[in-house]
Design a protein around this motif. Structure first.
Motif, PDB file in Angstrom:
ATOM      1  N   UNK A 182       0.840  -1.204   0.000  1.00 53.21           N
ATOM      2  CA  UNK A 182       0.000   0.000   0.000  1.00 53.21           C
ATOM      3  C   UNK A 182       0.876   1.256   0.000  1.00 53.21           C
ATOM      4  N   UNK A 183       1.910   1.253   0.845  1.00 56.40           N
ATOM      5  CA  UNK A 183       2.780   2.442   0.902  1.00 56.40           C
ATOM      6  C   UNK A 183       3.574   2.604  -0.399  1.00 56.40           C
ATOM      7  N   UNK A 216       2.013   8.722   8.145  1.00 53.13           N
ATOM      8  CA  UNK A 216       0.946   9.678   8.460  1.00 53.13           C
ATOM      9  C   UNK A 216       1.504  11.050   8.854  1.00 53.13           C
ATOM     10  N   UNK A 217       2.576  11.068   9.641  1.00 50.32           N
ATOM     11  CA  UNK A 217       3.162  12.353  10.053  1.00 50.32           C
ATOM     12  C   UNK A 217       3.790  13.064   8.863  1.00 50.32           C
ATOM     13  N   UNK A 218       4.429  12.308   8.004  1.00 55.88           N
ATOM     14  CA  UNK A 218       5.042  12.921   6.820  1.00 55.88           C
ATOM     15  C   UNK A 218       3.973  13.548   5.918  1.00 55.88           C
ATOM     16  N   UNK A 219       2.861  12.847   5.753  1.00 58.05           N
ATOM     17  CA  UNK A 219       1.788  13.394   4.909  1.00 58.05           C
ATOM     18  C   UNK A 219       1.192  14.655   5.542  1.00 58.05           C
ATOM     19  N   UNK A 267      -7.844   8.566   7.583  1.00 60.06           N
ATOM     20  CA  UNK A 267      -8.329   7.226   7.165  1.00 60.06           C
ATOM     21  C   UNK A 267      -7.142   6.301   6.896  1.00 60.06           C
ATOM     22  N   UNK A 268      -6.085   6.879   6.333  1.00 61.73           N
ATOM     23  CA  UNK A 268      -4.879   6.075   6.054  1.00 61.73           C
ATOM     24  C   UNK A 268      -4.281   5.558   7.360  1.00 61.73           C
ATOM     25  N   UNK A 269      -4.182   6.483   8.319  1.00 64.84           N
ATOM     26  CA  UNK A 269      -3.620   6.113   9.627  1.00 64.84           C
ATOM     27  C   UNK A 269      -4.479   5.027  10.296  1.00 64.84           C
ATOM     28  N   UNK A 319      13.566  15.643  11.278  1.00 60.78           N
ATOM     29  CA  UNK A 319      13.408  15.789  12.738  1.00 60.78           C
ATOM     30  C   UNK A 319      11.988  16.235  13.076  1.00 60.78           C
ATOM     31  N   UNK A 320      11.465  17.190  12.303  1.00 62.17           N
ATOM     32  CA  UNK A 320      10.092  17.658  12.545  1.00 62.17           C
ATOM     33  C   UNK A 320       9.086  16.507  12.376  1.00 62.17           C
ATOM     34  N   UNK A 321       9.269  15.743  11.318  1.00 65.30           N
ATOM     35  CA  UNK A 321       8.331  14.636  11.027  1.00 65.30           C
ATOM     36  C   UNK A 321       8.374  13.604  12.165  1.00 65.30           C
ATOM     37  N   UNK A 322       9.578  13.286  12.632  1.00 66.51           N
ATOM     38  CA  UNK A 322       9.688  12.296  13.714  1.00 66.51           C
ATOM     39  C   UNK A 322       9.116  12.850  15.020  1.00 66.51           C
TER      40      UNK A 322
END
Ligand code: NZQ
Ligand code: ZN
Length: 383
Positions: free
Chosen positions: A193-194, A286-289, A325-327, A376-379
Motif C-alpha cells: 500500500x505504501x 501519516x506524520x510525513x503526509x 483514514x490512512x492512519x 526531525x520535525x516529522x519524527x
C-alpha cells in the motif's frame, strides 16, 4: 510525460506453478539455491523446488536474514563461485530475492569492495541470471531491480538498483502464503500500500493512466488486506499477491516524480532498531503526509475522493480526512502509527538523520525538499 519502461521478468502465477521450474531454467544448468531462515523447509516449498529440479546440479545456501546482511551475501557469493554456479534461484520473500539480485553481481565482480563499487553504480558487465519463487507478497522484488541490503559493519541499510539483475522469471504461487503468520500478512499488504502512495501522492502531472491504476491497487488493498488477515483465504492470497507485485514492478511509477521519503527514513529506523520494514513505514507516513499536506494537496484531495470516497468540499479538510483514514487503516491492520506504539524502543531523530547523511539521502521527496531539519520535525510529529 516522459518515460521508459522495460520489465523482462516472466511472471508465472498460480497454484502449483513451482512445477514449471524445468521450463524456466535450461536442463543441466548448475543452480545456486538461495533461501532464508528455514520457512521453506517447514512449509513444503523446499521439497516442491527440489522435486521440480530433479536431475539438476544444485548447490544451496540457507540463512539469508530478514533485512539481508551484506556480509552473509559475500559468504554466499564465495560459495557460488567455488561451486561454478550458473543460475541463482531465490526462494523466499523480499529479503531473499533482494539478496539474490545483489549476490549475482557480487559473484562476478572484480572489485575489492563490492558495497562501495555498487553504491557508485560500478556493476560487473556479466552477471548470472536470477530466477525466483516468491513466498511472501510485499516488496515486488520478484520483478523489480532493487536490492535493499544492510551492512553490519557500516550500520547502513541501502537500496541498490541494477536493471540487469531484474529476475528472469518469478513464480508466484499464492498457496505458499498459507504458512505466513498475521504479522507477516499485515506487513506485506501494508508495505505494498505504501509503495503505491510513494508513487501516487506526489506531483499531479498528466498521468491519468498511472494514477487511475494506483487507485485501483489502493482500493484493492484496502478491501482485501483485512480479508487476508481475517481468513488467509485462497482468494485473498492471490489478490494481495498480485496487487503487491503490480505496486512496484515499475508500471504505476513510470513517468512520475516519485517520493520514497517515507521509505528512506524507514530504512534508517530498521538499520538502527531492527524494526520490521513495513512497521517503520506506518510510523513515519501519516506524520510525513501531515507535514507535507499543502505541497501534496492536489493529489491528497484526489486520493480522498477516489480512494476513500470523501465528499468534504473544503480541500484541506478532505486531505486531512484522507490522512486520518490512512492512519486508521494502518492501525486496523495492526501496525504502529506513533512512536508510543513501539514497545521498548525510542527512535532518536539525530541517529536517523546521521544514517540518512551517511547514505547520501538528504534531499528527499518528489521536490527534494525533505532534509535533516524536516526529518526531525516529522519524527517529532510521530512521537
Ligand atoms: O527467512 P525465512 O525463514 O524464509 O522467513 C521469512 C522471514 O522471517 C518469513 N517468510 C517468508 N515467506 C514465508 C515466511 N514464513 C512463513 N511462510 C512463508 N511463506 O517472513 C519473514 C520476513 O521475510 P522478508 O523476506 O524479510 O519479508 P519481505 O518480503 O517483507 O521483505 C523485506 C525486505 O525487502 C526490502 C525491505 O527493506 C526488507 O529488507 N524491500 C525491498 C524492496 C524492493 N526490492 O523493491 C522494496 C521494499 O520497499 C523494501 O524496502
Ligand atoms: Zn517497502
Amino acid at each position: 510525460m516522459k518515460l521508459e519502461l522495460k520489465n523482462p521478468t516472466h511472471v508465472v502465477f498460480g497454484e502449483g506453478k513451482i512445477a514449471r521450474l524445468p521450463r524456466l531454467i535450461p536442463a543441466g544448468t548448475k543452480v545456486f539455491l538461495l533461501y532464508g531462515g528455514g520457512s521453506i523447509k517447514r512449509n513444503g516449498v523446499y521439497d516442491q523446488v527440489m522435486a521440480a529440479l530433479q536431475g539438476y546440479p544444485i548447490s544451496e545456501f540457507g540463512g539469508i536474514e530478514a533485512n539481508p546482511h551484506y556480509e552473509t551475501i559475500l559468504a554466499a557469493a564465495a560459495q557460488a563461485r567455488r561451486d561454478g554456479s550458473e543460475y541463482v534461484l531465490a526462494v523466499g520473500g523480499g529479503s531473499v530475492i533482494d539478496a539474490a539480485k545483489f549476490l549475482t553481481s557480487a559473484i562476478t565482480t572484480d572489485e575489492a569492495d563490492p558495497w562501495d563499487a555498487f553504491f557508485h553504480k560500478r556493476y560487473p558487465k556479466h552477471i548470472l541470471p536470477v530466477g525466483c519463487v516468491l513466498t511472501m507478497p510485499a516488496t515486488a522484488s520478484e520483478s523489480n531491480a532493487v536490492s535493499v541490503i544492510s551492512s553490519t559493519e557500516r550500520h547502513l541499510k541501502y537500496p541498490f538498483a541494477n536493471e540487469a539483475a531484474r529476475p528472469a522469471f518469478a513464480i508466484m504461487d499464492p498457496s505458499t502464503m498459507a504458512s505466513l503468520d498475521k504479522r507477516q500478512l499485515s506487513n506485506g499488504a501494508v508495505d505494498a500500500f505504501t509503495h503505491v502512495l510513494e508513487q501516487y501522492l506526489t506531483l499531479p502531472g498528466n498521468t491519468p493512466v498511472q494514477h487511475g491504476y494506483s487507485e485501483v491497487l489502493l482500493r484493492t488493498l484496502i478491501e482485501w488486506g483485512p480479508k487476508l488477515l481475517a481468513d488467509n483465504s485462497p482468494e485473498a492470497r492471490e489478490t494481495v499477491m498480485w496487487a503487491a507485485n503490480q505496486a512496484l514492478n515499475g508500471l504505476i511509477g513510470a513517468g512520475i516524480e516519485q517520493d520514497w521519503s517515507t521509505h528512506y527514513i524507514g530504512h534508517a529506523i530498521t538499520a538502527l532498531y531492527g524494526i520490521d520494514h513495513a512497521r517503520t513505514l506506518t510510523l513515519v507516513m501519516p506524520s510525513l503526509l501531515r507535514f507535507k499536506r499543502d505541497d501534496k494537496l492536489q493529489m491528497l484531495v484526489r486520493y480522498a475522493r477516489n480512494v476513500w470516497g470523501i465528499t468534504e468540499t473544503d480541500e484541506r479538510k478532505a486531505a486531512d480526512l484522507a490522512i486520518e483514514r490512512t492512519e486508521n487503516f494502518f492501525r486496523d491492520m495492526g501496525l504502529p502509527v506513533r512512536a508510543g506504539d513501539l514497545e521498548g524502543i525510542r527512535v532518536v531523530a539525530a541517529d536517523v538523520v546521521d544514517h540518512m547523511e551517511r547514505a547520501e539521502q538528504t534531499k528527499l521527496g518528489e521536490r527534494g525538499d525533505i532534509g535533516p531539519a524536516e526529518v526531525k520535525r516529522i519524527l517529532d510529529m510521530a512521537a
